[in-house]
Design an enzyme around this catalytic site. Structure first.
Site, PDB file in Angstrom:
ATOM      1  N   GLY A  53      41.180  37.968  39.037  1.00 45.11           N
ATOM      2  CA  GLY A  53      40.651  39.214  39.582  1.00 45.11           C
ATOM      3  C   GLY A  53      39.557  38.948  40.601  1.00 45.11           C
ATOM      4  O   GLY A  53      38.729  38.069  40.414  1.00 45.11           O
ATOM      5  N   THR A  54      39.563  39.686  41.674  1.00 47.28           N
ATOM      6  CA  THR A  54      38.553  39.631  42.727  1.00 47.28           C
ATOM      7  C   THR A  54      38.502  41.023  43.339  1.00 47.28           C
ATOM      8  O   THR A  54      39.512  41.710  43.326  1.00 47.28           O
ATOM      9  CB  THR A  54      38.975  38.651  43.832  1.00 47.28           C
ATOM     10  OG1 THR A  54      40.205  39.106  44.357  1.00 47.28           O
ATOM     11  CG2 THR A  54      39.155  37.233  43.313  1.00 47.28           C
ATOM     12  N   THR A  55      37.523  41.562  43.859  1.00 50.69           N
ATOM     13  CA  THR A  55      36.136  41.222  44.105  1.00 50.69           C
ATOM     14  C   THR A  55      35.287  42.330  43.488  1.00 50.69           C
ATOM     15  O   THR A  55      35.712  43.485  43.484  1.00 50.69           O
ATOM     16  CB  THR A  55      35.908  41.150  45.643  1.00 50.69           C
ATOM     17  OG1 THR A  55      36.740  40.127  46.184  1.00 50.69           O
ATOM     18  CG2 THR A  55      34.474  40.900  46.006  1.00 50.69           C
TER      19      THR A  55
END
Length: 281
Positions: A53-55
């Site tokens: 997962g990002t951001t």
């Protein structure tokens, strides 16, 4: 049979024995094998491929703090999920945004929620915001073995400090090292670009509406330069998750509110594709 091995009714004696107010300490004593940090991975060659997962971004304003995240999860160069949930309430006055290995991060958040709830039930009072940040630091540190194998979890923690009457933000590294951020913060693969955007637009007198717009602007800029960060997806109606924590508690903006902010930014970007300019004083 000893007292600590007897059971009364349906509950084992462990659940009826007075002990620590920490749920993690309880698990460490009675079922340590189910803690994420105690799991043994099979031997592998190279880094394990798992959805990441990002951001995540956060900013404070005089009435509290805003925590937001994009909706994309990646696995190598592939988009693993387009609508992942990355921001979760920890309790009434705090929230966690997750970056890193998605599965472990979500599991850590659920354990953190139980930790805070367990403390409140045992002690009859809630932890201070500082205490919550320290508990999360301990949980991240316990995951160091996984992080060394490429399964790192690096969250962003934000909340409203009822004692100091202001919003606060805490960032972490993979070893559990904790830092308090002032004004704004970002974590994840697009954090460099998001932080750059917030640095230009942040003011210490932002209104709540301006703060929510700022974090979506930052996520838009991150998505513009980081392939692992997803921008607003108008066609699929997927918009960033935006949450506000104030003296009234945790609140997640509804889809209608989030989409309105995202659409207004998209319209303005038609005239200024690289984003708004910071005012020169």
């Amino acid at each position: 049979m000893e007292a600590n091995t007897r059971s009364t009714g349906r509950l084992p004696a462990a659940f009826l024995t007075p002990g620590s107010s920490s749920f993690m300490d309880f698990l460490s004593e009675h079922q340590p094998e189910i803690l994420p940090g105690n799991r043994q991975l099979p031997p592998t060659q190279g880094v394990i491929e798992a959805p990441h997962g990002t951001t995540i971004v956060a900013t404070t304003f005089p009435g509290g703090v805003v925590l937001a995240g994009d909706r994309r999860a990646t696995m190598g160069n592939v988009i693993a999920q387009r609508d992942i949930e990355k921001v979760f309430p920890a309790d009434e006055y705090s929230a966690v945004g997750i970056a890193g290995t998605a599965g472990l991060a979500v599991e850590m958040v659920k354990l953190f929620q139980l930790e805070l709830e367990h403390f409140e039930k045992v002690e009859g009072a809630t932890l201070s915001l500082e205490g919550k940040a320290n508990r999360l630091s301990t949980m991240i540190r316990s995951n160091l073995g996984m992080a060394m194998q490429g399964l790192a979890v690096v969250p962003l923690f934000a909340g409203y400090d009822v004692d100091r009457e202001k919003g606060r933000i805490f960032s972490y590294d993979v070893t559990g090292g904790r830092s308090e951020e002032h004004g704004f913060a970002a974590t994840g693969s697009g954090s460099v670009f998001a932080r750059g955007a917030m640095k230009k637009l942040y003011r210490n007198d932002l209104t709540e509406q301006e703060a929510t717009t700022l974090v979506v602007q930052a996520l838009y800029d991150a998505a513009d330069d980081d392939s692992a960060t997803g921008g607003p997806d108008v066609a699929r109606r997927i918009y960033p998750i935006v949450t506000v924590i104030s003296d009234e508690g945790f609140r997640r903006l509804g889809d209608e509110e989030s989409s309105e902010i995202a659409r207004s930014i998209l319209e303005r970007r038609l005239e200024q594709p690289d984003g708004p300019r910071a005012s020169l004083l």
